[in-house]
Motif scaffolding. Structure first.
Motif, PDB file in Angstrom:
ATOM      1  N   TYR A  10      -1.661  12.734   0.583  1.00 29.12           N
ATOM      2  CA  TYR A  10      -0.504  11.965   1.041  1.00 29.12           C
ATOM      3  C   TYR A  10       0.377  11.580  -0.151  1.00 29.12           C
ATOM      4  O   TYR A  10       1.605  11.700  -0.090  1.00 29.12           O
ATOM      5  CB  TYR A  10      -0.998  10.736   1.802  1.00 29.12           C
ATOM      6  CG  TYR A  10       0.068   9.770   2.223  1.00 29.12           C
ATOM      7  CD1 TYR A  10       1.030  10.126   3.163  1.00 29.12           C
ATOM      8  CD2 TYR A  10       0.122   8.489   1.696  1.00 29.12           C
ATOM      9  CE1 TYR A  10       2.009   9.228   3.563  1.00 29.12           C
ATOM     10  CE2 TYR A  10       1.091   7.591   2.087  1.00 29.12           C
ATOM     11  CZ  TYR A  10       2.032   7.963   3.017  1.00 29.12           C
ATOM     12  OH  TYR A  10       2.998   7.081   3.411  1.00 29.12           O
ATOM     13  N   ILE A  14       4.334  12.742  -0.847  1.00 30.40           N
ATOM     14  CA  ILE A  14       5.437  11.826  -1.119  1.00 30.40           C
ATOM     15  C   ILE A  14       6.153  12.211  -2.420  1.00 30.40           C
ATOM     16  O   ILE A  14       7.376  12.319  -2.467  1.00 30.40           O
ATOM     17  CB  ILE A  14       4.930  10.374  -1.206  1.00 30.40           C
ATOM     18  CG1 ILE A  14       4.371   9.922   0.129  1.00 30.40           C
ATOM     19  CG2 ILE A  14       6.048   9.440  -1.651  1.00 30.40           C
ATOM     20  CD1 ILE A  14       3.604   8.630   0.050  1.00 30.40           C
ATOM     21  N   PHE A  37       6.758   5.613  -4.827  1.00 26.99           N
ATOM     22  CA  PHE A  37       5.847   5.498  -3.692  1.00 26.99           C
ATOM     23  C   PHE A  37       4.681   6.478  -3.796  1.00 26.99           C
ATOM     24  O   PHE A  37       3.570   6.167  -3.373  1.00 26.99           O
ATOM     25  CB  PHE A  37       6.601   5.681  -2.371  1.00 26.99           C
ATOM     26  CG  PHE A  37       7.329   4.448  -1.935  1.00 26.99           C
ATOM     27  CD1 PHE A  37       6.662   3.415  -1.304  1.00 26.99           C
ATOM     28  CD2 PHE A  37       8.684   4.302  -2.168  1.00 26.99           C
ATOM     29  CE1 PHE A  37       7.327   2.268  -0.904  1.00 26.99           C
ATOM     30  CE2 PHE A  37       9.365   3.169  -1.777  1.00 26.99           C
ATOM     31  CZ  PHE A  37       8.684   2.137  -1.149  1.00 26.99           C
ATOM     32  N   ALA A  41       0.874   5.298  -3.787  1.00 32.20           N
ATOM     33  CA  ALA A  41      -0.090   5.897  -2.860  1.00 32.20           C
ATOM     34  C   ALA A  41      -1.261   6.521  -3.617  1.00 32.20           C
ATOM     35  O   ALA A  41      -2.411   6.426  -3.184  1.00 32.20           O
ATOM     36  CB  ALA A  41       0.594   6.943  -1.980  1.00 32.20           C
ATOM     37  N   SER A  58      -2.745   0.984  -0.383  1.00 29.69           N
ATOM     38  CA  SER A  58      -2.434   2.145   0.461  1.00 29.69           C
ATOM     39  C   SER A  58      -1.813   1.720   1.779  1.00 29.69           C
ATOM     40  O   SER A  58      -0.858   2.344   2.251  1.00 29.69           O
ATOM     41  CB  SER A  58      -3.702   2.959   0.742  1.00 29.69           C
ATOM     42  OG  SER A  58      -4.116   3.617  -0.403  1.00 29.69           O
ATOM     43  N   THR A  61       1.809   0.517   1.135  1.00 29.75           N
ATOM     44  CA  THR A  61       2.682   1.645   0.812  1.00 29.75           C
ATOM     45  C   THR A  61       3.001   2.476   2.048  1.00 29.75           C
ATOM     46  O   THR A  61       4.169   2.775   2.330  1.00 29.75           O
ATOM     47  CB  THR A  61       2.029   2.538  -0.261  1.00 29.75           C
ATOM     48  OG1 THR A  61       1.753   1.748  -1.412  1.00 29.75           O
ATOM     49  CG2 THR A  61       2.919   3.693  -0.640  1.00 29.75           C
ATOM     50  N   SER A  62       1.977   2.856   2.786  1.00 28.24           N
ATOM     51  CA  SER A  62       2.216   3.681   3.974  1.00 28.24           C
ATOM     52  C   SER A  62       2.931   2.890   5.064  1.00 28.24           C
ATOM     53  O   SER A  62       3.757   3.452   5.796  1.00 28.24           O
ATOM     54  CB  SER A  62       0.909   4.275   4.492  1.00 28.24           C
ATOM     55  OG  SER A  62      -0.015   3.267   4.793  1.00 28.24           O
ATOM     56  N   LEU A  65       6.646   2.820   4.036  1.00 27.43           N
ATOM     57  CA  LEU A  65       7.271   4.123   4.270  1.00 27.43           C
ATOM     58  C   LEU A  65       7.412   4.431   5.760  1.00 27.43           C
ATOM     59  O   LEU A  65       8.379   5.087   6.163  1.00 27.43           O
ATOM     60  CB  LEU A  65       6.477   5.229   3.584  1.00 27.43           C
ATOM     61  CG  LEU A  65       6.796   5.412   2.106  1.00 27.43           C
ATOM     62  CD1 LEU A  65       5.877   6.448   1.490  1.00 27.43           C
ATOM     63  CD2 LEU A  65       8.234   5.801   1.904  1.00 27.43           C
ATOM     64  N   THR A  66       6.469   3.967   6.561  1.00 28.96           N
ATOM     65  CA  THR A  66       6.596   4.156   8.010  1.00 28.96           C
ATOM     66  C   THR A  66       7.851   3.463   8.516  1.00 28.96           C
ATOM     67  O   THR A  66       8.631   4.049   9.282  1.00 28.96           O
ATOM     68  CB  THR A  66       5.363   3.616   8.755  1.00 28.96           C
ATOM     69  OG1 THR A  66       4.208   4.318   8.318  1.00 28.96           O
ATOM     70  CG2 THR A  66       5.509   3.765  10.254  1.00 28.96           C
ATOM     71  N   MET A  85       8.010  12.417   6.946  1.00 30.55           N
ATOM     72  CA  MET A  85       7.437  11.312   6.169  1.00 30.55           C
ATOM     73  C   MET A  85       7.041  10.140   7.071  1.00 30.55           C
ATOM     74  O   MET A  85       6.027   9.496   6.836  1.00 30.55           O
ATOM     75  CB  MET A  85       8.420  10.841   5.096  1.00 30.55           C
ATOM     76  CG  MET A  85       8.563  11.822   3.961  1.00 30.55           C
ATOM     77  SD  MET A  85       6.999  12.390   3.259  1.00 30.55           S
ATOM     78  CE  MET A  85       6.238  10.867   2.828  1.00 30.55           C
ATOM     79  N   SER A  89       3.233   8.987   7.320  1.00 25.17           N
ATOM     80  CA  SER A  89       2.955   7.590   6.975  1.00 25.17           C
ATOM     81  C   SER A  89       2.296   6.862   8.140  1.00 25.17           C
ATOM     82  O   SER A  89       1.378   6.052   7.936  1.00 25.17           O
ATOM     83  CB  SER A  89       4.245   6.890   6.563  1.00 25.17           C
ATOM     84  OG  SER A  89       4.785   7.492   5.412  1.00 25.17           O
ATOM     85  N   MET A  92      -1.281   7.777   8.220  1.00 20.09           N
ATOM     86  CA  MET A  92      -2.026   7.062   7.174  1.00 20.09           C
ATOM     87  C   MET A  92      -2.292   5.621   7.583  1.00 20.09           C
ATOM     88  O   MET A  92      -3.382   5.093   7.341  1.00 20.09           O
ATOM     89  CB  MET A  92      -1.266   7.091   5.851  1.00 20.09           C
ATOM     90  CG  MET A  92      -1.507   8.312   5.026  1.00 20.09           C
ATOM     91  SD  MET A  92      -3.234   8.617   4.596  1.00 20.09           S
ATOM     92  CE  MET A  92      -3.530   7.331   3.413  1.00 20.09           C
TER      93      MET A  92
END
Length: 107
Positions: A10, A14, A37, A41, A58, A61-62, A65-66, A85, A89, A92
């Motif tokens: 992942y 990114i 990012f 990650a 994690s 971060t995810s 980004l989501t 992405m 995300s 994740m």
């Protein structure tokens, strides 16, 4: 010690996405965000590899980004790069949430 291969993959996705955005469109913000990012990650995957309960970097971060890429996908309806992405995300976040909800194993 179990290596978090999914997390490292992942992170690579990114970072490579930011690099591709820079190469194709000359977008310095894409490169900076991808490396930032992707690095976070990767650090989160390293932490999970050392301690499977330490998922917070994690997850943050995810989750971020989501939200960001999900909003961009909602506005543009373009699968690349925002939809890809946002989907990765979200997967994740789901993986990390399941890890958070699992019962601790007794030794």
């Amino acid at each position: 010690m179990t290596v978090d291969w999914v997390g490292y993959g992942y992170a690579a996705l990114i970072a490579s996405g930011g690099a591709i955005g820079y190469v194709k469109a000359g977008s310095v913000p894409s490169l900076a965000a991808g490396l930032l990012f992707g690095g976070l990650a990767g650090f989160g995957a390293y932490q999970i590899s050392n301690d499977p309960k330490n998922i917070w970097v994690s997850l943050a971060t995810s989750g971020a980004l989501t939200g960001v890429m999900g909003k961009r996908f909602y506005g543009s309806r373009k699968l690349m790069p925002a939809g890809l992405m946002a989907g990765a995300s979200l997967l994740m976040v789901g993986k990390l949430s399941l890890a958070l909800l699992q019962k601790p194993q007794e030794s």
